[in-house]
Motif scaffolding. Structure first.
Motif, PDB file in Angstrom:
ATOM      1  N   MET A 186       0.859  -1.176   0.000  1.00 50.81           N
ATOM      2  CA  MET A 186       0.000   0.000   0.000  1.00 50.81           C
ATOM      3  C   MET A 186       0.901   1.234   0.000  1.00 50.81           C
ATOM      4  O   MET A 186       1.720   1.405   0.894  1.00 50.81           O
ATOM      5  N   ILE A 187       0.749   2.049  -1.030  1.00 49.50           N
ATOM      6  CA  ILE A 187       1.512   3.292  -1.135  1.00 49.50           C
ATOM      7  C   ILE A 187       0.523   4.449  -1.046  1.00 49.50           C
ATOM      8  O   ILE A 187      -0.421   4.536  -1.834  1.00 49.50           O
ATOM      9  N   LEU A 188       0.736   5.331  -0.079  1.00 47.31           N
ATOM     10  CA  LEU A 188      -0.132   6.489   0.120  1.00 47.31           C
ATOM     11  C   LEU A 188       0.539   7.728  -0.453  1.00 47.31           C
ATOM     12  O   LEU A 188       1.747   7.908  -0.312  1.00 47.31           O
ATOM     13  N   SER A 189      -0.263   8.587  -1.107  1.00 43.84           N
ATOM     14  CA  SER A 189       0.287   9.809  -1.692  1.00 43.84           C
ATOM     15  C   SER A 189      -0.807  10.848  -1.831  1.00 43.84           C
ATOM     16  O   SER A 189      -1.976  10.581  -1.572  1.00 43.84           O
ATOM     17  N   ASN A 190      -0.414  12.050  -2.257  1.00 42.77           N
ATOM     18  CA  ASN A 190      -1.348  13.145  -2.562  1.00 42.77           C
ATOM     19  C   ASN A 190      -2.343  13.390  -1.431  1.00 42.77           C
ATOM     20  O   ASN A 190      -3.551  13.285  -1.608  1.00 42.77           O
ATOM     21  N   PHE A 191      -1.825  13.762  -0.284  1.00 44.42           N
ATOM     22  CA  PHE A 191      -2.669  14.076   0.863  1.00 44.42           C
ATOM     23  C   PHE A 191      -3.195  15.495   0.713  1.00 44.42           C
ATOM     24  O   PHE A 191      -2.418  16.437   0.540  1.00 44.42           O
ATOM     25  N   ILE A 192      -4.500  15.658   0.781  1.00 49.67           N
ATOM     26  CA  ILE A 192      -5.117  16.981   0.690  1.00 49.67           C
ATOM     27  C   ILE A 192      -5.998  17.151   1.922  1.00 49.67           C
ATOM     28  O   ILE A 192      -6.981  16.438   2.101  1.00 49.67           O
ATOM     29  N   LEU A 193      -5.622  18.108   2.786  1.00 54.13           N
ATOM     30  CA  LEU A 193      -6.337  18.335   4.041  1.00 54.13           C
ATOM     31  C   LEU A 193      -7.153  19.616   3.948  1.00 54.13           C
ATOM     32  O   LEU A 193      -6.640  20.662   3.544  1.00 54.13           O
ATOM     33  N   HIS A 194      -8.420  19.535   4.317  1.00 60.00           N
ATOM     34  CA  HIS A 194      -9.285  20.706   4.413  1.00 60.00           C
ATOM     35  C   HIS A 194     -10.059  20.596   5.710  1.00 60.00           C
ATOM     36  O   HIS A 194     -10.957  19.763   5.843  1.00 60.00           O
ATOM     37  N   LYS A 195      -9.650  21.399   6.699  1.00 64.66           N
ATOM     38  CA  LYS A 195     -10.207  21.359   8.050  1.00 64.66           C
ATOM     39  C   LYS A 195     -10.053  19.955   8.619  1.00 64.66           C
ATOM     40  O   LYS A 195      -8.937  19.518   8.829  1.00 64.66           O
ATOM     41  N   ASP A 196     -11.141  19.228   8.848  1.00 60.10           N
ATOM     42  CA  ASP A 196     -11.025  17.886   9.432  1.00 60.10           C
ATOM     43  C   ASP A 196     -11.276  16.778   8.405  1.00 60.10           C
ATOM     44  O   ASP A 196     -11.485  15.625   8.756  1.00 60.10           O
ATOM     45  N   ILE A 197     -11.228  17.129   7.122  1.00 63.27           N
ATOM     46  CA  ILE A 197     -11.406  16.154   6.035  1.00 63.27           C
ATOM     47  C   ILE A 197     -10.066  15.980   5.315  1.00 63.27           C
ATOM     48  O   ILE A 197      -9.399  16.953   4.985  1.00 63.27           O
ATOM     49  N   LEU A 198      -9.692  14.730   5.063  1.00 64.53           N
ATOM     50  CA  LEU A 198      -8.446  14.420   4.387  1.00 64.53           C
ATOM     51  C   LEU A 198      -8.732  13.509   3.202  1.00 64.53           C
ATOM     52  O   LEU A 198      -9.412  12.494   3.339  1.00 64.53           O
ATOM     53  N   LEU A 199      -8.257  13.909   2.034  1.00 63.68           N
ATOM     54  CA  LEU A 199      -8.314  13.063   0.832  1.00 63.68           C
ATOM     55  C   LEU A 199      -6.956  12.417   0.659  1.00 63.68           C
ATOM     56  O   LEU A 199      -5.927  13.085   0.767  1.00 63.68           O
ATOM     57  N   ILE A 200      -6.942  11.119   0.377  1.00 59.96           N
ATOM     58  CA  ILE A 200      -5.700  10.373   0.224  1.00 59.96           C
ATOM     59  C   ILE A 200      -5.792   9.502  -1.015  1.00 59.96           C
ATOM     60  O   ILE A 200      -6.788   8.810  -1.220  1.00 59.96           O
ATOM     61  N   HIS A 201      -4.756   9.533  -1.838  1.00 63.93           N
ATOM     62  CA  HIS A 201      -4.633   8.589  -2.944  1.00 63.93           C
ATOM     63  C   HIS A 201      -3.829   7.409  -2.430  1.00 63.93           C
ATOM     64  O   HIS A 201      -2.843   7.588  -1.721  1.00 63.93           O
ATOM     65  N   ALA A 202      -4.250   6.213  -2.780  1.00 61.01           N
ATOM     66  CA  ALA A 202      -3.546   5.013  -2.340  1.00 61.01           C
ATOM     67  C   ALA A 202      -3.431   4.027  -3.492  1.00 61.01           C
ATOM     68  O   ALA A 202      -4.382   3.828  -4.247  1.00 61.01           O
ATOM     69  N   ASP A 203      -2.252   3.441  -3.611  1.00 63.82           N
ATOM     70  CA  ASP A 203      -2.041   2.354  -4.560  1.00 63.82           C
ATOM     71  C   ASP A 203      -2.133   1.065  -3.757  1.00 63.82           C
ATOM     72  O   ASP A 203      -1.311   0.803  -2.883  1.00 63.82           O
ATOM     73  N   ILE A 204      -3.156   0.278  -4.049  1.00 64.38           N
ATOM     74  CA  ILE A 204      -3.365  -0.997  -3.362  1.00 64.38           C
ATOM     75  C   ILE A 204      -3.419  -2.082  -4.420  1.00 64.38           C
ATOM     76  O   ILE A 204      -4.310  -2.081  -5.275  1.00 64.38           O
ATOM     77  N   ASN A 205      -2.430  -2.968  -4.360  1.00 61.63           N
ATOM     78  CA  ASN A 205      -2.328  -4.071  -5.327  1.00 61.63           C
ATOM     79  C   ASN A 205      -2.378  -3.587  -6.777  1.00 61.63           C
ATOM     80  O   ASN A 205      -3.036  -4.184  -7.624  1.00 61.63           O
ATOM     81  N   GLY A 206      -1.716  -2.469  -7.050  1.00 60.67           N
ATOM     82  CA  GLY A 206      -1.649  -1.945  -8.408  1.00 60.67           C
ATOM     83  C   GLY A 206      -2.862  -1.153  -8.863  1.00 60.67           C
ATOM     84  O   GLY A 206      -2.922  -0.714 -10.007  1.00 60.67           O
ATOM     85  N   ASN A 207      -3.829  -0.953  -7.982  1.00 59.00           N
ATOM     86  CA  ASN A 207      -5.016  -0.161  -8.309  1.00 59.00           C
ATOM     87  C   ASN A 207      -4.971   1.168  -7.573  1.00 59.00           C
ATOM     88  O   ASN A 207      -4.538   1.243  -6.421  1.00 59.00           O
ATOM     89  N   ASP A 208      -5.438   2.227  -8.230  1.00 59.41           N
ATOM     90  CA  ASP A 208      -5.448   3.565  -7.670  1.00 59.41           C
ATOM     91  C   ASP A 208      -6.782   3.825  -6.981  1.00 59.41           C
ATOM     92  O   ASP A 208      -7.843   3.708  -7.605  1.00 59.41           O
ATOM     93  N   TYR A 209      -6.730   4.173  -5.694  1.00 58.17           N
ATOM     94  CA  TYR A 209      -7.935   4.469  -4.922  1.00 58.17           C
ATOM     95  C   TYR A 209      -7.871   5.878  -4.378  1.00 58.17           C
ATOM     96  O   TYR A 209      -6.795   6.414  -4.126  1.00 58.17           O
ATOM     97  N   ILE A 210      -9.047   6.466  -4.174  1.00 55.94           N
ATOM     98  CA  ILE A 210      -9.165   7.758  -3.510  1.00 55.94           C
ATOM     99  C   ILE A 210     -10.012   7.536  -2.259  1.00 55.94           C
ATOM    100  O   ILE A 210     -11.128   7.006  -2.330  1.00 55.94           O
ATOM    101  N   PHE A 211      -9.457   7.934  -1.111  1.00 53.34           N
ATOM    102  CA  PHE A 211     -10.148   7.800   0.170  1.00 53.34           C
ATOM    103  C   PHE A 211     -10.474   9.169   0.722  1.00 53.34           C
ATOM    104  O   PHE A 211      -9.688  10.108   0.583  1.00 53.34           O
TER     105      PHE A 211
END
Length: 88
Positions: free
Chosen positions: A1-26
């Motif tokens: 699992m590789i985490l990248s592109n953290f975007i914080l706005h107040k108490d909300i955080l967007l995170i991009h994650a590479d999980i098993n070769g797939n790109d996810y947005i959390f």
């Protein structure tokens, strides 16, 4: 699992994650525990950026949450800080 592109706005955080070769947005939200120190991130939503599906297992989601949440022992940290202050 590789985490990248953290975007914080107040108490909300967007995170991009590479999980098993797939790109996810959390999207996670900081949840403060009332009358206690600290807090933790709680999952609000996620999706596979390639196909728009929610295709992770509960175990994979828990691994993600465990990875981003702090594993601090607040009481022990406070005790160590007080020991340093008292010994100076």
């Amino acid at each position: 699992m590789i985490l990248s592109n953290f975007i914080l706005h107040k108490d909300i955080l967007l995170i991009h994650a590479d999980i098993n070769g797939n790109d996810y947005i959390f999207t996670v939200k900081w949840k403060t525990i009332k009358n206690k120190k600290g807090g933790e991130w709680e999952l609000k939503s996620y999706l596979n950026n390639s196909n728009g599906k929610k295709d992770l297992s509960e175990e994979q989601l828990q691994q993600f949450i465990d990875r981003i949440n702090p594993q601090w022992n607040w009481e022990k940290d406070q005790e160590q800080i007080m020991n340093v202050i008292n010994n100076d």
